[in-house]
Design a protein around this motif. Structure first.
Motif, short mmCIF file in Angstrom:
data_model
loop_
_atom_site.label_atom_id
_atom_site.label_comp_id
_atom_site.label_asym_id
_atom_site.label_seq_id
_atom_site.Cartn_x
_atom_site.Cartn_y
_atom_site.Cartn_z
N PRO A 54 3.20 -3.61 8.38
CA PRO A 54 4.49 -4.90 8.29
C PRO A 54 5.32 -3.20 7.56
N LEU A 55 6.99 -3.40 7.65
CA LEU A 55 8.14 -2.80 7.13
C LEU A 55 8.62 -3.86 5.86
N GLY A 56 8.90 -3.19 4.92
CA GLY A 56 9.50 -3.65 2.53
C GLY A 56 8.91 -2.82 2.45
N ALA A 57 9.34 -3.89 1.32
CA ALA A 57 9.14 -3.70 -0.16
C ALA A 57 8.18 -4.83 -0.59
N TYR A 58 7.06 -4.66 -0.95
CA TYR A 58 5.83 -5.72 -1.61
C TYR A 58 5.72 -5.32 -3.13
N SER A 59 4.75 -5.73 -3.76
CA SER A 59 3.59 -5.20 -4.79
C SER A 59 2.78 -4.80 -4.32
N LEU A 60 1.54 -4.06 -4.82
CA LEU A 60 0.43 -3.92 -4.87
C LEU A 60 -0.71 -3.75 -5.95
N GLY A 61 -1.50 -4.89 -5.63
CA GLY A 61 -2.57 -5.19 -5.97
C GLY A 61 -3.12 -4.56 -6.71
N GLU A 62 -4.70 -5.00 -7.36
CA GLU A 62 -5.30 -3.72 -8.26
C GLU A 62 -5.96 -3.31 -7.28
N PRO B 74 12.50 7.37 -4.89
CA PRO B 74 13.68 7.25 -5.93
C PRO B 74 14.47 7.47 -6.91
N GLU B 75 15.15 7.96 -7.51
CA GLU B 75 15.45 7.84 -9.12
C GLU B 75 15.19 8.32 -10.06
N VAL B 76 14.70 6.74 -10.07
CA VAL B 76 14.41 6.77 -11.33
C VAL B 76 12.83 5.39 -11.05
N GLY B 77 11.86 5.84 -11.01
CA GLY B 77 10.71 4.65 -11.62
C GLY B 77 9.88 4.95 -10.74
N ASP B 78 8.49 4.28 -10.68
CA ASP B 78 7.52 5.13 -10.26
C ASP B 78 7.17 4.21 -8.47
N LEU B 79 7.23 4.76 -7.63
CA LEU B 79 7.01 3.93 -5.94
C LEU B 79 6.12 4.53 -4.88
N VAL B 80 5.57 4.18 -4.43
CA VAL B 80 4.54 4.42 -3.45
C VAL B 80 5.68 4.20 -2.34
N VAL B 81 6.04 5.20 -1.63
CA VAL B 81 6.39 5.64 0.04
C VAL B 81 5.74 5.46 1.07
N VAL B 82 5.85 4.32 2.13
CA VAL B 82 5.33 5.23 3.47
C VAL B 82 6.64 5.58 4.66
N GLU B 83 6.60 6.74 5.11
CA GLU B 83 7.13 6.86 5.54
C GLU B 83 6.80 6.26 7.66
N THR B 84 6.04 5.30 7.28
CA THR B 84 5.74 5.17 9.29
C THR B 84 6.30 6.18 10.53
N ARG B 85 7.45 5.96 10.61
CA ARG B 85 7.58 7.21 11.80
C ARG B 85 7.21 8.59 11.82
N PHE C 41 -2.89 6.42 -9.12
CA PHE C 41 -1.78 6.29 -9.02
C PHE C 41 -1.43 4.66 -9.18
N VAL C 42 -2.30 3.98 -8.81
CA VAL C 42 -1.32 2.62 -8.72
C VAL C 42 -2.10 1.47 -9.86
N ARG C 43 -2.83 2.67 -9.59
CA ARG C 43 -4.14 1.24 -11.53
C ARG C 43 -3.08 1.90 -12.39
N GLU C 44 -2.15 3.74 -12.94
CA GLU C 44 -1.99 3.80 -13.72
C GLU C 44 -0.90 3.75 -13.83
N ARG C 45 0.19 3.41 -12.78
CA ARG C 45 1.67 3.28 -12.58
C ARG C 45 2.35 2.10 -12.52
N ARG C 46 1.23 1.11 -12.02
CA ARG C 46 1.69 -0.38 -11.31
C ARG C 46 2.74 -0.19 -10.65
N PRO C 47 2.89 0.47 -9.02
CA PRO C 47 4.13 0.75 -8.00
C PRO C 47 3.95 -0.13 -7.84
N ALA C 48 5.87 -0.68 -6.70
CA ALA C 48 5.80 -1.06 -6.03
C ALA C 48 5.67 -0.39 -4.30
#
Length: 166
Positions: free
Chosen positions: A77-85, A30-41, A155-162
């Motif tokens: 699953p597909l979609g946007a989710y939070s990530l835990g510790e 994305p243009e702004v912010g932190d995100l983990v993206v999984v391209e499933t294909r 990355f998840v600990r430092e930035r708390r991405p979705a």
């Protein structure tokens, strides 16, 4: 037994290059912010920050396919989710919980739990990135190496991405 060792050696040679590396192609960040993206294909996980890919990691997904509907269907699953510790796991080394199902999904009747990003199964960790050649999880996103899941966990600990699974 020698044949088994030869095959294992070949798999290690083919998979010895770390799957975590900066993006070589256009990343879905994305243009702004932190995100983990999984391209499933493509079976690729991206660590994104402000439209830049910081890393690309090969992954395996659920052996039941995609679009999880109920507990036990072995689908990712597909979609946007939070990530835990991120937390230690005896079975996978490290486990990072994915917030599936969301409250809205539960209201629609979707069930399941214990979905996350994790490292390889301990007894097969010697396969390295070759373990990502086949989808084998019960619905999770699995990296091929401990180093790859450690990178994601940091990355998840430092930035708390979705996370976005698409």
């Amino acid at each position: 037994m020698r044949l088994l060792h030869a095959v294992a050696g070949l798999l290690l040679l083919l998979g010895c290059e770390s799957a975590a590396r900066p993006a070589e192609t256009a990343a879905p960040c994305p243009e702004v912010g932190d995100l983990v993206v999984v391209e499933t294909r493509a079976r690729v996980l991206w660590l994104c920050s402000d439209h830049r890919a910081l890393a690309r990691v090969r992954v395996a997904l659920g052996r039941g396919g995609l679009d999880k509907l109920r507990e036990g269907d072995r689908r990712t699953p597909l979609g946007a989710y939070s990530l835990g510790e991120p937390r230690p796991s005896r079975r996978f080394g490290t486990f990072i919980p994915i917030g599936y199902p969301t409250a809205e999904q539960r209201a629609r009747g979707l069930t399941g739990g214990d979905v996350g990003i994790h490292g390889p199964v301990r007894r097969f960790s010697w396969l390295s990135t070759a373990s990502t050649w086949v989808d084998w999880t019960a619905g999770c996103v699995a990296t091929g190496t401990d180093a790859d899941v450690a990178l994601v966990a940091a990355f998840v600990r430092e930035r708390r991405p979705a996370i976005l699974l698409r």
